[in-house]
Design an enzyme around this catalytic site. Structure first.
Site, PDB file in Angstrom:
ATOM      1  N   GLY A 100      -2.164  -9.562 -37.259  1.00  0.00           N
ATOM      2  CA  GLY A 100      -2.605  -8.151 -36.486  1.00  0.00           C
ATOM      3  C   GLY A 100      -1.334  -8.391 -35.649  1.00  0.00           C
ATOM      4  CG  HIS A 101       2.352  -8.812 -36.799  1.00  0.00           C
ATOM      5  ND1 HIS A 101       3.244  -9.728 -38.077  1.00  0.00           N
ATOM      6  CD2 HIS A 101       1.614  -9.782 -37.195  1.00  0.00           C
ATOM      7  CE1 HIS A 101       3.179 -10.153 -38.906  1.00  0.00           C
ATOM      8  NE2 HIS A 101       2.404 -10.488 -38.342  1.00  0.00           N
ATOM      9  CG  ASP A 145      -3.029 -15.093 -33.786  1.00  0.00           C
ATOM     10  OD1 ASP A 145      -3.232 -13.931 -33.882  1.00  0.00           O
ATOM     11  OD2 ASP A 145      -3.896 -16.132 -33.422  1.00  0.00           O
ATOM     12  CD  GLN A 204      -2.126 -14.617 -41.972  1.00  0.00           C
ATOM     13  OE1 GLN A 204      -1.189 -14.314 -43.679  1.00  0.00           O
ATOM     14  NE2 GLN A 204      -2.365 -13.500 -42.050  1.00  0.00           N
ATOM     15  CE  LYS A 240       3.232 -13.789 -37.740  1.00  0.00           C
ATOM     16  NZ  LYS A 240       2.807 -15.022 -37.098  1.00  0.00           N
ATOM     17  CE  LYS A 288       0.858 -14.251 -25.772  1.00  0.00           C
ATOM     18  NZ  LYS A 288      -0.510 -14.316 -25.705  1.00  0.00           N
TER      19      LYS A 288
HETATM   20  P1  IMP Z   1      -8.372 -15.017 -43.623  1.00  0.00           P
HETATM   21  O1  IMP Z   1      -7.116 -15.575 -43.980  1.00  0.00           O
HETATM   22  O2  IMP Z   1      -9.323 -14.014 -43.343  1.00  0.00           O
HETATM   23  O3  IMP Z   1      -9.278 -15.677 -45.150  1.00  0.00           O
HETATM   24  O4  IMP Z   1      -9.178 -16.723 -42.928  1.00  0.00           O
HETATM   25  C1  IMP Z   1      -8.147 -17.595 -42.956  1.00  0.00           C
HETATM   26  C2  IMP Z   1      -7.951 -18.675 -41.975  1.00  0.00           C
HETATM   27  O5  IMP Z   1      -6.156 -18.012 -41.618  1.00  0.00           O
HETATM   28  C3  IMP Z   1      -9.095 -18.231 -40.243  1.00  0.00           C
HETATM   29  O6  IMP Z   1      -9.045 -19.509 -39.834  1.00  0.00           O
HETATM   30  C4  IMP Z   1      -8.111 -17.282 -39.943  1.00  0.00           C
HETATM   31  O7  IMP Z   1      -8.466 -16.976 -38.558  1.00  0.00           O
HETATM   32  C5  IMP Z   1      -6.941 -17.786 -40.641  1.00  0.00           C
HETATM   33  N1  IMP Z   1      -5.933 -16.081 -40.309  1.00  0.00           N
HETATM   34  C6  IMP Z   1      -5.843 -15.635 -40.710  1.00  0.00           C
HETATM   35  N2  IMP Z   1      -4.978 -14.625 -40.554  1.00  0.00           N
HETATM   36  C7  IMP Z   1      -4.839 -14.847 -39.244  1.00  0.00           C
HETATM   37  C8  IMP Z   1      -3.319 -14.109 -38.502  1.00  0.00           C
HETATM   38  O8  IMP Z   1      -3.179 -13.249 -38.415  1.00  0.00           O
HETATM   39  N3  IMP Z   1      -3.103 -14.726 -37.064  1.00  0.00           N
HETATM   40  C9  IMP Z   1      -4.247 -16.257 -36.702  1.00  0.00           C
HETATM   41  N4  IMP Z   1      -4.930 -16.993 -37.476  1.00  0.00           N
HETATM   42  C10 IMP Z   1      -5.167 -16.499 -38.683  1.00  0.00           C
END
Ligand code: IMP
Length: 426
Positions: free
Chosen positions: A45-46, A18, A226, A21, A333
């Site tokens: 979620g970009h 977050d 991520q 990117k 930001k």
């Molecule tokens: P998963 O990728 O859904 O298995 O989640 C594993 C961890 O990665 C959790 O803490 C999620 O909140 C975090 N996470 C996964 N994708 C994102 C992202 O795009 N942004 C921020 N955190 C993420």
């Protein structure tokens, strides 16, 4: 970033995801020919804001918003086909024509509804705070050599046989995990039969397309999802995602050699946020955390969860610089800090009474560290309309200089708002 010798750049998150990117890739994609997603899936979620419109891209590379850019979804992505098509439909509804500009690696693995059921069931015991998109179970199947790939849809009979076995296995696991949910084989088969005719025309040997583009000196952006601290090897394990979010994952997940990559841009927020569970050493106490969340609009783009907020953690970014081999930073930001009178920066940690400049491997130790703070003066004036570094308030420049010095890598971009034009190139 691009020049005669630098044509293939990887853009990665250098904190917990977050970092912004989506916006940076959108800005840089104006000068790119190809944009490639190479890991993760619909957990990302970009967010990109163009004029009055906000686009949240989960699986489609952010470069798609530029009409001249070709986008690839690499073999390292775990693809959720239903979500991909709703994302595509919503782009088309909003006037973005993707025809002939989006290709999906035929080697990419599929995320299917049974993966989401397994994700939800294991979350009950593991409590990692996942996004619930089935990412972990899909990668487990990939590495367990029982995944279903895009290429399998070319022989739908074969895909049906694979599904029979996988759904049976998923239901055994669900029972073992004491979940009352069950995956339905017929629904899975019907879904793949319905989606295959739409997915297959987009399927390609994405690694080969990319290889040819690199050889032809086309400008390529590899768009990470991520952040470094969510990397399955280098992150705050087990509070991580299931892919390599760091730059090394780009070569594997896009299907090119590491020597093809000329530079790495790390995206960092001017402060720190994390969604999900696990330690966050510089998490701000109330009311500062709440104020950062409100001013920064810090709610998850995929899940809507409030993000945990805190001060810039230089230990994290120094570590991310090292494990990614970053050549530049983009600080996003900055404007969110405009009204703060004082801004702490976590420069290093204190662990069991000793100073500690590196990330501990043990999540339990990271939970115990005490950040060492240096407090800088805020600038208390708006920065959103600034377009040159020299025009930023003196205190804001001092803040950026300090981030740069502590991180050990030059700041190349500063983002001062959500809009495309709110960017400073240094
Ligand atoms: P998963 O990728 O859904 O298995 O989640 C594993 C961890 O990665 C959790 O803490 C999620 O909140 C975090 N996470 C996964 N994708 C994102 C992202 O795009 N942004 C921020 N955190 C993420």
């Amino acid at each position: 970033m691009f020049d005669a010798k630098t044509t293939c750049i990887v853009v990665v998150g250098a904190q917990w995801g977050d970092e912004g990117k989506g916006k940076l890739v959108d800005v840089l994609a104006e000068r790119a020919d190809l944009v490639v997603r190479y890991q993760g899936g619909a957990n990302a979620g970009h967010t990109v804001v163009i004029g009055e419109k906000q686009f949240i891209l989960r699986q489609i590379p952010s470069g798609i918003l530029h009409s001249g850019v070709t986008c690839l979804i690499g073999n390292g992505v775990v693809l959720e086909p239903e979500n991909l098509f709703s994302e595509l439909d919503s782009l088309h509804e909003r006037g973005i024509d993707t025809t002939g500009r989006l290709f999906i690696s035929d080697r990419a693995h599929l995320v299917l509804p049974y993966h989401k059921l397994l994700d939800a069931a294991s979350e009950k015991s593991q409590q990692l705070g996942t996004t619930g998109r089935g990412i972990g179970p899909a990668y487990e199947d990939k590495y367990g050599r029982r995944g279903i790939r895009v290429v399998d849809l070319r022989r739908i009979e074969c895909a049906r046989m694979l599904l029979t076995e996988r759904v049976r296995r998923a239901n055994q696991l669900l029972q073992l995990m004491e979940s009352t949910e069950r995956a339905n084989l017929d629904e899975h088969v019907a879904m793949l039969e319905r989606l295959a005719p739409r997915l297959l025309p987009l399927a390609a040997d994405a690694g080969l397309l990319l290889h040819r583009a690199v050889k032809a000196n086309r400008r390529v952006l590899l768009e990470g999802a991520q952040g470094a601290l969510l990397d399955v090897d280098h992150g705050t394990y087990p509070y991580v995602t299931s892919s390599n979010t760091t730059a090394g994952g780009a070569a594997v997940g896009a299907g090119i050699g590491p020597t093809a990559i000329d530079g790495g841009l790390g995206i960092v927020k001017a402060y720190t946020t994390s969604v999900g569970n696990g330690p966050l050493p510089t998490e701000a106490e109330a009311p500062h955390g709440e104020r950062l969340r409100r001013l920064g609009g810090e709610f998850g783009a995929v899940t809507g969860r409030p993000r945990r907020c805190g001060w810039f953690d230089a230990t994290v970014v120094r570590y991310a610089t090292r494990v990614n081999g970053l050549t530049g930073l983009a600080v996003t930001k900055l404007d969110v800090l405009d009204t703060f009178a004082e801004i702490p920066i976590g420069t290093m940690y204190r662990l069991s009474g000793e100073l500690c400049e590196e990330m501990p491997a043990e999540v339990e130790a990271l939970g115990r560290v005490q950040p060492v703070y240096e407090v800088l003066s805020g600038w208390q004036q708006p920065t959103g309309e600034t377009r040159k570094l020299a025009d930023l308030p003196r205190q804001a420049r001092a803040y950026l200089d300090r981030l740069e010095m502590l991180s050990g890598v030059p700041v190349r971009y500063v983002s001062v708002g959500t809009r495309r034009d709110q960017i400073i190139e240094t």
